[in-house]
Design a protein around this motif. Structure first.
Motif, short mmCIF file in Angstrom:
data_model
loop_
_atom_site.label_atom_id
_atom_site.label_comp_id
_atom_site.label_asym_id
_atom_site.label_seq_id
_atom_site.Cartn_x
_atom_site.Cartn_y
_atom_site.Cartn_z
N ILE A 4 -12.21 11.30 -15.56
CA ILE A 4 -13.01 10.65 -14.51
C ILE A 4 -12.62 9.18 -14.43
CG2 ILE A 4 -15.34 9.96 -13.83
CD1 ILE A 4 -16.30 12.53 -15.31
N TYR A 5 -12.51 8.54 -15.59
CA TYR A 5 -12.14 7.13 -15.61
C TYR A 5 -10.74 6.94 -15.05
CZ TYR A 5 -16.31 5.95 -18.22
OH TYR A 5 -17.61 5.75 -18.58
N ARG A 6 -9.83 7.85 -15.39
CA ARG A 6 -8.47 7.74 -14.86
C ARG A 6 -8.46 7.84 -13.34
NH1 ARG A 6 -4.78 7.65 -18.86
NH2 ARG A 6 -5.62 8.26 -20.87
N GLU A 7 -9.29 8.72 -12.82
CA GLU A 7 -9.39 8.85 -11.35
C GLU A 7 -9.93 7.57 -10.72
OE1 GLU A 7 -11.46 12.30 -9.86
OE2 GLU A 7 -10.27 13.56 -11.20
N ILE A 8 -10.93 6.98 -11.36
CA ILE A 8 -11.52 5.73 -10.84
C ILE A 8 -10.46 4.62 -10.87
CG2 ILE A 8 -13.24 3.93 -11.29
CD1 ILE A 8 -15.07 6.20 -12.40
N ILE A 9 -9.72 4.55 -11.96
CA ILE A 9 -8.67 3.52 -12.09
C ILE A 9 -7.62 3.71 -10.99
CG2 ILE A 9 -6.71 2.84 -13.55
CD1 ILE A 9 -8.64 3.21 -15.95
N LEU A 10 -7.22 4.95 -10.79
CA LEU A 10 -6.22 5.25 -9.77
C LEU A 10 -6.73 4.88 -8.38
CD1 LEU A 10 -3.43 6.41 -10.21
CD2 LEU A 10 -4.28 8.65 -9.49
N ASP A 11 -8.01 5.14 -8.14
CA ASP A 11 -8.59 4.82 -6.84
C ASP A 11 -8.58 3.30 -6.62
OD1 ASP A 11 -10.07 5.27 -4.41
OD2 ASP A 11 -11.79 4.43 -5.46
N HIS A 12 -8.93 2.53 -7.65
CA HIS A 12 -8.91 1.06 -7.52
C HIS A 12 -7.49 0.54 -7.36
CE1 HIS A 12 -13.03 -0.51 -8.09
NE2 HIS A 12 -13.24 0.68 -8.64
N PHE A 13 -6.54 1.23 -7.98
CA PHE A 13 -5.14 0.83 -7.86
C PHE A 13 -4.64 1.07 -6.42
CE2 PHE A 13 -0.59 2.32 -8.36
CZ PHE A 13 -0.05 1.03 -8.39
N LYS A 14 -4.99 2.23 -5.89
CA LYS A 14 -4.53 2.57 -4.54
C LYS A 14 -5.29 1.82 -3.45
CE LYS A 14 -2.87 7.25 -5.45
NZ LYS A 14 -3.29 8.67 -5.41
N ASN A 15 -6.57 1.59 -3.69
CA ASN A 15 -7.42 0.89 -2.70
C ASN A 15 -8.13 -0.28 -3.37
OD1 ASN A 15 -7.12 3.12 -0.66
ND2 ASN A 15 -8.17 4.23 -2.29
N PRO A 16 -7.37 -1.30 -3.73
CA PRO A 16 -8.01 -2.41 -4.46
C PRO A 16 -9.09 -3.12 -3.64
CG PRO A 16 -5.75 -2.97 -3.84
CD PRO A 16 -5.95 -1.53 -3.49
N ARG A 17 -10.25 -3.33 -4.27
CA ARG A 17 -11.36 -4.03 -3.61
C ARG A 17 -11.13 -5.53 -3.73
NH1 ARG A 17 -11.24 1.20 -4.85
NH2 ARG A 17 -13.26 2.19 -5.16
N ASN A 18 -11.58 -6.24 -2.71
CA ASN A 18 -11.49 -7.72 -2.70
C ASN A 18 -10.06 -8.23 -2.84
OD1 ASN A 18 -14.42 -8.05 -2.64
ND2 ASN A 18 -14.35 -7.28 -4.74
N PHE A 19 -9.13 -7.46 -2.30
CA PHE A 19 -7.73 -7.85 -2.36
C PHE A 19 -7.42 -8.75 -1.17
CE2 PHE A 19 -3.17 -7.50 -1.91
CZ PHE A 19 -2.72 -7.46 -3.23
N GLY A 20 -6.72 -9.84 -1.42
CA GLY A 20 -6.32 -10.70 -0.31
C GLY A 20 -6.40 -12.16 -0.68
N LYS A 21 -6.28 -12.98 0.35
CA LYS A 21 -6.28 -14.43 0.15
C LYS A 21 -7.51 -15.02 0.84
CE LYS A 21 -3.08 -18.31 0.83
NZ LYS A 21 -3.33 -18.93 -0.47
N MET A 22 -8.09 -16.03 0.25
CA MET A 22 -9.28 -16.66 0.82
C MET A 22 -8.90 -17.98 1.48
SD MET A 22 -12.65 -17.75 -1.29
CE MET A 22 -12.83 -16.12 -2.03
N LYS A 23 -9.55 -18.27 2.60
CA LYS A 23 -9.35 -19.58 3.23
C LYS A 23 -10.22 -20.58 2.51
CE LYS A 23 -8.10 -19.49 8.11
NZ LYS A 23 -8.61 -19.58 9.47
N ASN A 24 -9.68 -21.69 2.12
CA ASN A 24 -10.42 -22.77 1.46
C ASN A 24 -11.29 -22.31 0.28
OD1 ASN A 24 -9.45 -24.53 3.49
ND2 ASN A 24 -11.09 -23.80 4.84
#
Ligand code: FES
Length: 131
Positions: A4-24
Motif C-alpha cells: 500500500i505504501y509503495r503504491e502511495i509513493i508511486l502515486d506521489h512520484f507520478k503525480n507530485p503535489r505542490n510541484f512547480g515554481k512560486m512567484k515571489n
C-alpha cells in the motif's frame, strides 16, 4: 502492508503535489544529494511572517526536483504535510517522521534520497528567521 505504501509513493512520484515554481516566495532554498547529483528546490509563502515568535504558518509551498521516486514522493508528501502548519512545529520534523510518512524500510542510500526534501525544507525555513 508495504505494498500500500509503495503504491502511495508511486502515486506521489507520478503525480507530485505542490510541484512547480512560486512567484515571489518569502523564502527559497535548494540542495542536492551528493551521491547522485539529484536536487530539490523549495519555495514557501509565510503567513504572519512579520511575527517573529508565533503563528507563522506555511500558507503556500512549491517544490521542483530532479530526483528518484523516493525523493520525489518524499518531497510531494512532505509539502502536503506541512501546508498550513506552524513553522515552529515543522522545524521539529526529523528522520523518524519521514520514515513514518513513507511507511517503508529504506537502505542507507535510499534514506538519503528520502531525507533530502526535509533537509531543503529546514534550510528554507532557516531563512524565514531573517524576513
Ligand atoms: Fe538521487 Fe535518490 S537517487 S535523490
Amino acid at each position: 502492508m508495504d505494498n500500500i505504501y509503495r503504491e502511495i509513493i508511486l502515486d506521489h512520484f507520478k503525480n507530485p503535489r505542490n510541484f512547480g515554481k512560486m512567484k515571489n516566495p518569502d523564502a527559497n532554498a535548494y540542495e542536492n544529494n551528493p551521491f547522485c547529483g539529484d536536487k530539490i528546490e523549495i519555495d514557501v509563502k509565510i503567513k504572519n511572517k512579520e511575527q517573529r515568535t508565533k503563528n507563522r504558518i506555511i500558507e503556500d509551498i512549491k517544490f521542483r526536483a530532479e530526483g528518484c521516486a523516493i525523493s520525489m514522493a518524499s518531497a510531494s508528501m512532505l509539502t502536503e504535510r506541512v501546508l498550513g502548519k506552524n513553522i515552529k512545529d515543522i522545524k521539529k520534523l526529523n528522520t523518524e517522521d519521514i520514515l513514518e510518512m513513507l511507511g517503508i524500510t529504506l537502505t542507507p542510500t535510499r534514506l538519503k534520497c528520502a531525507l533530502l526534501p526535509l533537509e531543503v525544507l529546514h534550510k528554507t525555513l532557516a531563512l524565514v528567521k531573517s524576513i
